[in-house]
Design a protein around this motif. Sequence first.
Motif, mmCIF file in Angstrom:
data_model
loop_
_atom_site.group_PDB
_atom_site.id
_atom_site.type_symbol
_atom_site.label_atom_id
_atom_site.label_comp_id
_atom_site.label_asym_id
_atom_site.label_seq_id
_atom_site.Cartn_x
_atom_site.Cartn_y
_atom_site.Cartn_z
ATOM 1 N N GLU A 248 0.827 -1.210 0.000
ATOM 2 C CA GLU A 248 0.000 0.000 0.000
ATOM 3 C C GLU A 248 0.863 1.263 0.000
ATOM 4 O O GLU A 248 0.621 2.207 -0.770
ATOM 5 C CB GLU A 248 -0.908 -0.010 1.228
ATOM 6 C CG GLU A 248 -1.718 1.259 1.420
ATOM 7 C CD GLU A 248 -2.349 1.335 2.809
ATOM 8 O OE1 GLU A 248 -2.798 2.434 3.181
ATOM 9 O OE2 GLU A 248 -2.386 0.308 3.514
ATOM 10 N N LEU A 249 1.874 1.287 0.833
ATOM 11 C CA LEU A 249 2.734 2.465 0.929
ATOM 12 C C LEU A 249 3.575 2.640 -0.335
ATOM 13 O O LEU A 249 3.869 3.776 -0.734
ATOM 14 C CB LEU A 249 3.637 2.357 2.161
ATOM 15 C CG LEU A 249 2.903 2.475 3.503
ATOM 16 C CD1 LEU A 249 3.845 2.193 4.667
ATOM 17 C CD2 LEU A 249 2.271 3.866 3.659
ATOM 18 N N GLN A 251 2.554 1.951 -3.368
ATOM 19 C CA GLN A 251 1.651 2.564 -4.340
ATOM 20 C C GLN A 251 1.457 4.046 -4.054
ATOM 21 O O GLN A 251 1.369 4.858 -4.975
ATOM 22 C CB GLN A 251 0.310 1.826 -4.342
ATOM 23 C CG GLN A 251 0.368 0.454 -4.986
ATOM 24 C CD GLN A 251 0.959 0.492 -6.381
ATOM 25 O OE1 GLN A 251 0.520 1.284 -7.236
ATOM 26 N NE2 GLN A 251 1.969 -0.326 -6.627
ATOM 27 N N GLN A 252 1.381 4.419 -2.787
ATOM 28 C CA GLN A 252 1.293 5.836 -2.444
ATOM 29 C C GLN A 252 2.528 6.593 -2.918
ATOM 30 O O GLN A 252 2.430 7.725 -3.408
ATOM 31 C CB GLN A 252 1.137 6.000 -0.928
ATOM 32 C CG GLN A 252 -0.206 5.566 -0.377
ATOM 33 C CD GLN A 252 -0.291 5.790 1.127
ATOM 34 O OE1 GLN A 252 0.526 6.498 1.716
ATOM 35 N NE2 GLN A 252 -1.300 5.193 1.760
ATOM 36 N N GLN A 253 3.681 5.963 -2.773
ATOM 37 C CA GLN A 253 4.936 6.598 -3.196
ATOM 38 C C GLN A 253 4.989 6.762 -4.713
ATOM 39 O O GLN A 253 5.454 7.790 -5.221
ATOM 40 C CB GLN A 253 6.112 5.745 -2.710
ATOM 41 C CG GLN A 253 7.484 6.314 -3.047
ATOM 42 C CD GLN A 253 8.600 5.360 -2.639
ATOM 43 O OE1 GLN A 253 8.448 4.142 -2.712
ATOM 44 N NE2 GLN A 253 9.726 5.916 -2.209
ATOM 45 N N ASN A 255 2.407 6.924 -6.772
ATOM 46 C CA ASN A 255 1.264 7.664 -7.334
ATOM 47 C C ASN A 255 0.894 8.835 -6.432
ATOM 48 O O ASN A 255 -0.123 8.784 -5.715
ATOM 49 C CB ASN A 255 0.068 6.723 -7.498
ATOM 50 C CG ASN A 255 0.370 5.570 -8.427
ATOM 51 O OD1 ASN A 255 0.494 5.754 -9.631
ATOM 52 N ND2 ASN A 255 0.495 4.368 -7.866
ATOM 53 N N ARG A 269 3.218 15.749 3.065
ATOM 54 C CA ARG A 269 2.773 14.443 2.557
ATOM 55 C C ARG A 269 3.878 13.396 2.725
ATOM 56 O O ARG A 269 3.625 12.260 3.150
ATOM 57 C CB ARG A 269 2.362 14.564 1.085
ATOM 58 C CG ARG A 269 1.958 13.232 0.450
ATOM 59 C CD ARG A 269 1.373 13.434 -0.939
ATOM 60 N NE ARG A 269 2.241 14.195 -1.811
ATOM 61 C CZ ARG A 269 3.303 13.676 -2.454
ATOM 62 N NH1 ARG A 269 3.631 12.408 -2.284
ATOM 63 N NH2 ARG A 269 4.034 14.448 -3.244
ATOM 64 N N TRP A 273 3.988 9.956 5.056
ATOM 65 C CA TRP A 273 4.355 8.657 4.470
ATOM 66 C C TRP A 273 5.515 8.023 5.245
ATOM 67 O O TRP A 273 5.486 6.829 5.577
ATOM 68 C CB TRP A 273 4.733 8.860 3.002
ATOM 69 C CG TRP A 273 5.003 7.589 2.257
ATOM 70 C CD1 TRP A 273 4.086 6.819 1.614
ATOM 71 C CD2 TRP A 273 6.274 6.954 2.085
ATOM 72 N NE1 TRP A 273 4.700 5.727 1.039
ATOM 73 C CE2 TRP A 273 6.045 5.787 1.315
ATOM 74 C CE3 TRP A 273 7.572 7.252 2.486
ATOM 75 C CZ2 TRP A 273 7.071 4.920 0.944
ATOM 76 C CZ3 TRP A 273 8.602 6.384 2.134
ATOM 77 C CH2 TRP A 273 8.353 5.236 1.368
#
Length: 485
Positions: A248-249, A251-253, A255, A269, A273
């Motif tokens: 999950e993390l 994908q955050q990085q 996108n 942000r 993270w």
Amino acid sequence: MPKPIRPVLLLALLSLLLSACHKPHPATIAITHATVIDATGAPPKSNSTVLIDGTQISAVGPDSSLKIPSGARVIDATGKFLIPGLADMHIHLTGAGEPAGSREFILPLLIANGITTVRDMGGDVAQLKKLKKEIDTGDQLGPQIFFTGPYLDGNPPYFQPSIIVQTPAEAAAAVHKLKSEGVDFIKVQSGLKPDAYFAIAEAAHKENIRFVGHVPDSISAAQASDAGQASIEHLTGILLACSSREAELRQQQLNPPPRKETPRQTSLRQRVWQQAVLDTYSPEKAKQLYAKFIANHTWQVPTLPLLIELAFLTSATDRANDPNLKYIPPNLRKIWKQGRAESLANKTSGDFLLRAKLAEASLKAVGDMHAAGIPIMAGTDSTAPNLVPGFALHDSIADLVRAGLTPMQALQAATSRPAGFLGRDNEQGAITRGQRADLVLLDANPLADIHNTEKIHAVFLKGKYLDRAALDALLTRAAQFAAKL
């Protein structure tokens, strides 16, 4: 009619001819009364003599058991400690911005700090081969060089020089080209996409050359290890890989929000993270990852000075007044100063607290990996900002002790471990007969205080003896070069 040559004159001429054809062996050097710390893990051996013939160690033993050859140069090392020459396993020799920099200030700083081997992790092949040749032939004083050449990266690349790789065909072509040019390793960078990265891994395997570098942002550290990456630099991907929310993390990085952000919004942000990565640390995931590293023989070069003094810089760790900055040319020093200012600008005490926690988490990860049996090597990433070549390696060794290694283990990370990784443990990295005569003579015991690696009395570079005066002359040369630019 010419006069006959008299016998006395004939003998003299024959003697001159014979002496011209015969190259005398270099004089033997005898280092006596030293305490030898051979980096094998064995206890220090006091009252020892080390004999050097030419470029190699010819004998090591107690003072009482070794006969010093007639005519040998004797160096009395009473009260001093002899260690193998040091290795910086992550450096950029051509990263100073000017072609002369490598010769005029980087190499002198390395030798003055006892560094006799380096692994260059990204640079121009032609420049590096030229530099290596000058050193190997004796035209230039410097450490032995192993190198990767340009980075293999995605589009756009993070740094230059880079070769953009986006397809399997480009991967195969890039690896083949670099292998044919004589590089020792292939360097992968953070922007590679999964298909390109795994194609590089396959091409490197086919070409029988190891690949090293960053874990790309798009894949996991476990995947990199399984793909055969020989060494991971800067702990890239490792803290994330120990998170219970790793996928999950990631994908955050990969996108970030599509909306336009202010610099402060981006910083906030990223802070959220990074805190999430720390908060979701999983001991079980770490244990599984480290077991994979051991099974796959994945080495680590954490470059802790880079993390502590650049990536996780705080106002408390800022070295704006480091006296060793006098060795850095002003154009490079200006870039470093600007980078520090930007890194510290608009940061709150909360930002600095998080950075300090990230640094501590990195130190803990290194200590845990070492305890698990994963081989660690010292490296710096000089000439990245704030990392003065040569001096930064001593910081790296000391940081490994902070991480939990013993002084002996930290010393091995800069001596015998690199020799093993390079496949040269029969030739360097210890103090035994037949090894390359790369040695550092210290004024104090590094096993009592690891910072004593900085108290250098003399350096032996491939058998060449450089006393304190010669080392000081190298430092003066570097300072003068920096001052005149």
